[in-house]
Design a protein around this motif. Structure first.
Motif, PDB file in Angstrom:
ATOM      1  N   GLN A  61      10.655 -10.216 -24.728  1.00 37.19           N
ATOM      2  CA  GLN A  61      10.656  -9.344 -23.566  1.00 37.19           C
ATOM      3  C   GLN A  61       9.805  -9.928 -22.440  1.00 37.19           C
ATOM      4  O   GLN A  61       8.878 -10.715 -22.675  1.00 37.19           O
ATOM      5  CB  GLN A  61      10.132  -7.962 -23.953  1.00 37.19           C
ATOM      6  CG  GLN A  61      10.949  -7.268 -25.026  1.00 37.19           C
ATOM      7  CD  GLN A  61      12.381  -7.022 -24.599  1.00 37.19           C
ATOM      8  OE1 GLN A  61      12.638  -6.553 -23.490  1.00 37.19           O
ATOM      9  NE2 GLN A  61      13.333  -7.367 -25.475  1.00 37.19           N
ATOM     10  N   ALA A  62      10.121  -9.530 -21.224  1.00 37.75           N
ATOM     11  CA  ALA A  62       9.339  -9.980 -20.068  1.00 37.75           C
ATOM     12  C   ALA A  62       7.872  -9.592 -20.247  1.00 37.75           C
ATOM     13  O   ALA A  62       7.562  -8.458 -20.615  1.00 37.75           O
ATOM     14  CB  ALA A  62       9.903  -9.360 -18.788  1.00 37.75           C
ATOM     15  N   GLY A  63       6.984 -10.518 -20.011  1.00 40.94           N
ATOM     16  CA  GLY A  63       5.562 -10.267 -20.144  1.00 40.94           C
ATOM     17  C   GLY A  63       4.988 -10.648 -21.494  1.00 40.94           C
ATOM     18  O   GLY A  63       3.762 -10.763 -21.641  1.00 40.94           O
ATOM     19  N   ASP A  64       5.853 -10.831 -22.512  1.00 41.22           N
ATOM     20  CA  ASP A  64       5.365 -11.243 -23.834  1.00 41.22           C
ATOM     21  C   ASP A  64       4.988 -12.723 -23.822  1.00 41.22           C
ATOM     22  O   ASP A  64       5.571 -13.527 -23.094  1.00 41.22           O
ATOM     23  CB  ASP A  64       6.424 -10.996 -24.905  1.00 41.22           C
ATOM     24  CG  ASP A  64       6.611  -9.517 -25.218  1.00 41.22           C
ATOM     25  OD1 ASP A  64       5.760  -8.717 -24.785  1.00 41.22           O
ATOM     26  OD2 ASP A  64       7.605  -9.166 -25.881  1.00 41.22           O
ATOM     27  N   ASP A  65       4.022 -13.069 -24.649  1.00 40.73           N
ATOM     28  CA  ASP A  65       3.603 -14.461 -24.792  1.00 40.73           C
ATOM     29  C   ASP A  65       4.484 -15.127 -25.849  1.00 40.73           C
ATOM     30  O   ASP A  65       4.391 -14.785 -27.034  1.00 40.73           O
ATOM     31  CB  ASP A  65       2.137 -14.521 -25.213  1.00 40.73           C
ATOM     32  CG  ASP A  65       1.608 -15.951 -25.298  1.00 40.73           C
ATOM     33  OD1 ASP A  65       2.433 -16.893 -25.324  1.00 40.73           O
ATOM     34  OD2 ASP A  65       0.388 -16.114 -25.366  1.00 40.73           O
TER      35      ASP A  65
END
Length: 411
Positions: free
Chosen positions: A15-19
């Motif tokens: 997901q967007a924002g996950d590392d």
């Protein structure tokens, strides 16, 4: 910690924002536990879990060496390309996905409906890495051969999918991420193949899935437009010929899709006999027909009744796999033959007509099938389906086998 499952058809692996690095570490622990039967620290996504379970049941090892899998030879590869139905959209796929491979980290792959890699493109650096993995033209990238991946798993699930790092079943693929979308035949809905973008795991991006999915849909639209253009061209050639035709006729393309008809009931497709060519052939839906070549297709003229050879129909009762009975119908004429296994209901109808050659009314058939004479609407619907299947062999008013058709009940 849980790995969330989304109801959306488009479910990015990260997901967007996950590392991605942290997520890859979690996935590695999940994979190790799943393969050893231990307790997983998180649950894989449903589409990944389904794939892993399929592969474990099939006995594939997560340590399999996929780089030595047998591929296609040059002649087989060229034949698969010709038969894939995708050769017309290869350039368009490459153009629309150029932004993903322009930086040299990703490889673009187009595979057929069986998972064989037909085309690929990318920088020499990423192609070399793919070579070491066995990700080469002609390679079998079906799920059962190389484990969970965006080509094989897209084929199995029928949906666009992104597979990241240790979501791959085979450990040697864990340093990769791949995003694939099935391309379907707009005429039939059948999957023609998969377009895939793969590269190092660090290159993963949530928007890649949406882009690859959209490009696959654009390819389907292009295939649909090309099909319509070909039918339009065939129709333009056939229209004046059909206007002068003395009897029922239709024009079809090489796959049987109908471009134009004259005095024949409308239909979208005609099942072509195997090895169809100029001359007389037997068509299941029309009976004996004379076939002429047209640019991009065939002109099919229904043979005049007085000019037809004797058609022989044999029917025999056979046992189904479930232990029930059905009727196998074999049709033979001077120009060839075919066999069709009927449902019990249709077999009962044909057997009844074979025993009443003078014909029966809808009410009589209703009485035979249901014990009452007022189920005529159902009878007419069943007879309409049968007449579409058997064409000129069955007549209406009353329902009967056509004159000149020899019918034999076997057993």
């Amino acid at each position: 910690m849980t790995i969330s499952d989304h109801v959306s058809d488009l479910e990015p692996a990260v997901q967007a924002g996950d590392d991605p690095r942290e997520f890859a570490h979690v996935l590695s622990a999940v994979h190790d536990a799943a393969m050893s039967g231990g307790r997983m620290p998180a649950r894989p996504r449903a589409v990944i879990d389904d794939s892993w379970q399929r592969l474990r049941r099939a006995g594939l090892s997560p340590d399999a060496d996929t780089a030595v899998e047998r591929g296609l030879d040059v002649e087989e590869l060229e034949e698969r390309r010709r038969q894939s139905g995708l050769h017309e959209v290869v350039d368009e796929l490459a153009r629309n996905l150029d932004s993903l491979i322009a930086d040299g980290d990703n490889i673009l792959v187009i595979a057929d409906a069986r998972g064989h890699v037909l085309w690929r493109s990318g920088s020499s650096r990423v192609l070399h890495r793919a070579d070491q993995l066995g990700f080469i033209e002609g390679a079998d990238w079906a799920e059962g051969s190389v484990g969970t991946n965006a080509i094989g798993t897209a084929l199995m699930s029928g949906r666009s999918i992104q597979v990241f790092s240790a979501e791959h079943f085979v450990r040697s693929h864990h340093s990769w991420t791949c995003t694939g979308a099935p391309i379907k035949d707009p005429r039939t809905g059948e999957i023609l193949g998969v377009v895939d973008v793969s590269g190092p795991a660090a290159t993963i991006h949530p928007t890649t899935l949406a882009l690859v999915h959209a490009v696959a849909r654009l390819a389907e639209s292009q295939l649909r437009e090309q099909h319509h253009r070909r039918l339009d061209c065939l129709r333009a050639v056939a229209a004046p010929i059909l206007a002068r035709s003395p009897g029922p006729a239709l024009a079809v393309d090489v796959d049987g899709w109908v471009a134009a008809v004259d005095a024949v009931s409308p239909r979208s497709r005609l099942v072509l006999p195997r090895g169809v060519g100029p001359g007389r052939s037997f068509f299941g839906a029309l009976g004996e027909c004379d076939v002429e070549a047209l640019p991009g297709g065939w002109l099919v003229r229904v043979a005049d009744a007085a000019d037809r050879s004797t058609t022989r129909v044999s029917m025999r009762t056979v046992m189904t796999a479930a232990g029930g009975e059905s009727v196998e119908v074999s049709v033979e004429g001077a120009s060839g033959g075919w066999t069709h296994r009927c449902s019990p209901r249709h077999g009962d109808i044909l057997t009844y007509l074979a025993r009443h050659r003078s014909g029966v009314t809808a009410a009589q058939m209703s009485t035979h099938l249901f014990g009452v004479d007022d189920r005529t609407v159902t009878v007419r619907a069943e007879m309409s389906r049968l007449r579409k299947r058997f064409g000129g062999l069955l007549m209406a008013g009353p329902y009967r086998f056509a004159d000149g058709v020899e019918v034999r009940l076997v057993g």
